[in-house]
Design a protein around this motif. Structure first.
Motif, PDB file in Angstrom:
ATOM      1  N   ALA A 191       0.834  -1.207   0.000  1.00 51.10           N
ATOM      2  CA  ALA A 191       0.000   0.000   0.000  1.00 51.10           C
ATOM      3  C   ALA A 191       0.871   1.259   0.000  1.00 51.10           C
ATOM      4  N   ALA A 192       1.991   1.199   0.704  1.00 46.77           N
ATOM      5  CA  ALA A 192       2.884   2.360   0.740  1.00 46.77           C
ATOM      6  C   ALA A 192       3.425   2.657  -0.656  1.00 46.77           C
ATOM      7  N   TYR A 193       3.856   1.616  -1.371  1.00 51.58           N
ATOM      8  CA  TYR A 193       4.392   1.863  -2.719  1.00 51.58           C
ATOM      9  C   TYR A 193       3.294   2.268  -3.696  1.00 51.58           C
ATOM     10  N   GLU A 194       2.074   1.832  -3.475  1.00 53.97           N
ATOM     11  CA  GLU A 194       0.980   2.303  -4.325  1.00 53.97           C
ATOM     12  C   GLU A 194       0.862   3.825  -4.205  1.00 53.97           C
ATOM     13  N   GLN A 195       1.083   4.337  -2.993  1.00 58.33           N
ATOM     14  CA  GLN A 195       1.016   5.792  -2.780  1.00 58.33           C
ATOM     15  C   GLN A 195       2.257   6.507  -3.292  1.00 58.33           C
ATOM     16  N   TRP A 196       3.429   5.893  -3.050  1.00 62.40           N
ATOM     17  CA  TRP A 196       4.690   6.566  -3.386  1.00 62.40           C
ATOM     18  C   TRP A 196       4.897   6.640  -4.910  1.00 62.40           C
ATOM     19  N   ALA A 197       4.228   5.762  -5.651  1.00 60.04           N
ATOM     20  CA  ALA A 197       4.501   5.621  -7.089  1.00 60.04           C
ATOM     21  C   ALA A 197       4.468   6.957  -7.836  1.00 60.04           C
ATOM     22  N   SER A 198       3.534   7.826  -7.479  1.00 64.96           N
ATOM     23  CA  SER A 198       3.360   9.047  -8.277  1.00 64.96           C
ATOM     24  C   SER A 198       4.538  10.008  -8.137  1.00 64.96           C
ATOM     25  N   THR A 199       5.301   9.904  -7.049  1.00 66.93           N
ATOM     26  CA  THR A 199       6.419  10.849  -6.856  1.00 66.93           C
ATOM     27  C   THR A 199       7.771  10.148  -6.705  1.00 66.93           C
ATOM     28  N   TYR A 200       7.788   8.816  -6.807  1.00 67.84           N
ATOM     29  CA  TYR A 200       9.049   8.087  -6.557  1.00 67.84           C
ATOM     30  C   TYR A 200      10.181   8.605  -7.454  1.00 67.84           C
ATOM     31  N   ASP A 201       9.883   8.868  -8.716  1.00 70.79           N
ATOM     32  CA  ASP A 201      10.932   9.273  -9.662  1.00 70.79           C
ATOM     33  C   ASP A 201      11.366  10.723  -9.470  1.00 70.79           C
ATOM     34  N   THR A 202      10.510  11.550  -8.918  1.00 71.93           N
ATOM     35  CA  THR A 202      10.817  12.985  -8.867  1.00 71.93           C
ATOM     36  C   THR A 202      11.233  13.471  -7.477  1.00 71.93           C
ATOM     37  N   ASP A 203      10.956  12.690  -6.435  1.00 73.12           N
ATOM     38  CA  ASP A 203      11.405  13.067  -5.090  1.00 73.12           C
ATOM     39  C   ASP A 203      12.926  13.175  -5.063  1.00 73.12           C
ATOM     40  N   ARG A 204      13.473  14.068  -4.202  1.00 71.28           N
ATOM     41  CA  ARG A 204      14.924  14.054  -3.986  1.00 71.28           C
ATOM     42  C   ARG A 204      15.246  12.767  -3.223  1.00 71.28           C
ATOM     43  N   ASN A 205      16.158  11.953  -3.780  1.00 74.51           N
ATOM     44  CA  ASN A 205      16.421  10.641  -3.174  1.00 74.51           C
ATOM     45  C   ASN A 205      17.831  10.207  -3.565  1.00 74.51           C
ATOM     46  N   ARG A 206      18.801  10.503  -2.658  1.00 75.10           N
ATOM     47  CA  ARG A 206      20.201  10.194  -2.975  1.00 75.10           C
ATOM     48  C   ARG A 206      20.445   8.694  -3.025  1.00 75.10           C
ATOM     49  N   THR A 207      19.680   7.939  -2.232  1.00 74.98           N
ATOM     50  CA  THR A 207      19.845   6.473  -2.220  1.00 74.98           C
ATOM     51  C   THR A 207      19.452   5.901  -3.582  1.00 74.98           C
ATOM     52  N   ARG A 208      18.309   6.340  -4.107  1.00 78.99           N
ATOM     53  CA  ARG A 208      17.856   5.888  -5.441  1.00 78.99           C
ATOM     54  C   ARG A 208      18.892   6.246  -6.508  1.00 78.99           C
ATOM     55  N   ASP A 209      19.401   7.492  -6.456  1.00 73.93           N
ATOM     56  CA  ASP A 209      20.327   7.947  -7.496  1.00 73.93           C
ATOM     57  C   ASP A 209      21.667   7.204  -7.411  1.00 73.93           C
ATOM     58  N   LEU A 210      22.163   7.007  -6.178  1.00 75.33           N
ATOM     59  CA  LEU A 210      23.426   6.279  -6.018  1.00 75.33           C
ATOM     60  C   LEU A 210      23.256   4.833  -6.490  1.00 75.33           C
TER      61      LEU A 210
ATOM     62  N   GLN B 284      21.407   3.674  -8.818  1.00 70.71           N
ATOM     63  CA  GLN B 284      21.428   3.585 -10.282  1.00 70.71           C
ATOM     64  C   GLN B 284      22.872   3.610 -10.795  1.00 70.71           C
ATOM     65  N   MET B 285      23.688   4.489 -10.209  1.00 73.17           N
ATOM     66  CA  MET B 285      25.085   4.586 -10.630  1.00 73.17           C
ATOM     67  C   MET B 285      25.834   3.287 -10.313  1.00 73.17           C
ATOM     68  N   VAL B 286      25.580   2.747  -9.114  1.00 75.89           N
ATOM     69  CA  VAL B 286      26.244   1.512  -8.687  1.00 75.89           C
ATOM     70  C   VAL B 286      25.860   0.359  -9.626  1.00 75.89           C
ATOM     71  N   THR B 287      24.584   0.290  -9.952  1.00 81.42           N
ATOM     72  CA  THR B 287      24.093  -0.811 -10.788  1.00 81.42           C
ATOM     73  C   THR B 287      24.746  -0.758 -12.171  1.00 81.42           C
ATOM     74  N   GLU B 288      24.811   0.430 -12.742  1.00 81.28           N
ATOM     75  CA  GLU B 288      25.458   0.565 -14.062  1.00 81.28           C
ATOM     76  C   GLU B 288      26.919   0.149 -13.976  1.00 81.28           C
ATOM     77  N   ARG B 289      27.573   0.572 -12.897  1.00 79.64           N
ATOM     78  CA  ARG B 289      29.001   0.295 -12.785  1.00 79.64           C
ATOM     79  C   ARG B 289      29.274  -1.204 -12.604  1.00 79.64           C
ATOM     80  N   VAL B 290      28.576  -1.839 -11.669  1.00 77.89           N
ATOM     81  CA  VAL B 290      28.863  -3.257 -11.392  1.00 77.89           C
ATOM     82  C   VAL B 290      28.421  -4.129 -12.574  1.00 77.89           C
ATOM     83  N   LEU B 291      27.265  -3.827 -13.154  1.00 74.80           N
ATOM     84  CA  LEU B 291      26.759  -4.712 -14.222  1.00 74.80           C
ATOM     85  C   LEU B 291      27.504  -4.516 -15.538  1.00 74.80           C
TER      86      LEU B 291
END
Ligand SMILES: C[S@@+](CC[C@H](N)C(=O)[O-])C[C@H]1O[C@@H](n2cnc3c(N)ncnc32)[C@H](O)[C@@H]1O
Length: 210
Positions: A5-24, A26-33
């Motif tokens: 239920a929490a993610y159902e609510q968060w979905a609308s702003t998940y991509d646009t919220d300031r979120n250093r964990t999400r951004d880091l 993505q960088m880590v995933t690109e680098r390791v993979l």
């Protein structure tokens, strides 16, 4: 509120919220993979598809799983790759994936919401082809020891999403018990994390046959 239920609510702003964990992450995933090959890829908890596009470019086919319809709907709307299949699925149940069907499994920022790590590693081992890889990147438990967990703001209300602490030794022990060999473990800091404990921990395991 349940995790779903929490993610159902968060979905609308998940991509646009300031979120250093999400951004880091993505960088880590690109680098390791960039050092890993995968043609048939299974993504665990794809969310709004932040990493799904990278996986679609890497592999022949990506099967992206998530139990939040709203998060996955965002991913579907954003990503027009013909080689992605989205399936709504709860990772705490048996996964909709045949035995030995995939050569890369990727999960980002999802296992903090799942108590039963042995189930995750047993399913990963079952779904992987021999020689296949499992990549996991998670909020570092040292951050959890300090009280950090996934949080979002909706209609001026802050919601903490239920989370479980998995120590680094839990990942190490439970994956080994399932038969997976750890080949890479790294700790990661965002550039704004000076003098803080690591923000993320990433693991790469392989299903070795000998
Ligand atoms: C923090 S988001 C991460 C999304 C994406 N992996 C990323 O890195 O941006 C966590 C995701 O895990 C999903 N999730 C949490 N528990 C789950 C479960 N038991 N089964 C399936 N998906 C789950 C949530 O719906 C959410 O989309």
């Amino acid at each position: 509120m349940s995790v779903r239920a929490a993610y159902e609510q968060w979905a609308s702003t998940y991509d646009t919220d300031r979120n250093r964990t999400r951004d880091l992450d993505q960088m880590v995933t690109e680098r390791v993979l960039s050092r890993v090959r995968g043609t048939q890829i299974l993504e665990l908890g794809c969310g709004t598809g932040k990493n799904t596009a990278l996986l679609a470019r890497m592999g022949e086919h990506v099967h992206a799983l998530d139990f939040s319809a709203a998060m996955m709907e965002r991913a579907r709307a954003k990503l027009s790759f013909p080689n992605i299949t989205f399936t709504q699925a709860d990772l705490t149940l048996p996964w909709p994936c045949a035995d030995g069907a995939v050569d890369l499994i990727v999960g980002n920022l999802v296992l903090e919401h799942i108590a039963d790590l042995p189930h995750i590693f047993a399913e990963a081992w079952r779904c992987l082809k021999p020689g296949g890889h499992l990549f996991i990147c998670e909020l570092h438990p040292t951050r959890q020891y300090m009280g950090k967990q996934a949080t979002f703001r909706h209609n001026e209300i802050d919601t903490l999403i239920a989370a479980f602490v998995h120590h680094v030794s839990d990942f190490f022990k439970d994956a080994a018990h399932a038969g997976l060999t750890l080949i890479d473990l790294q700790e990661w800091w965002h550039e704004e994390d000076q003098d803080k404990p690591p923000r993320l921990v990433s693991f790469l395991w392989q299903k070795r046959t000998v």
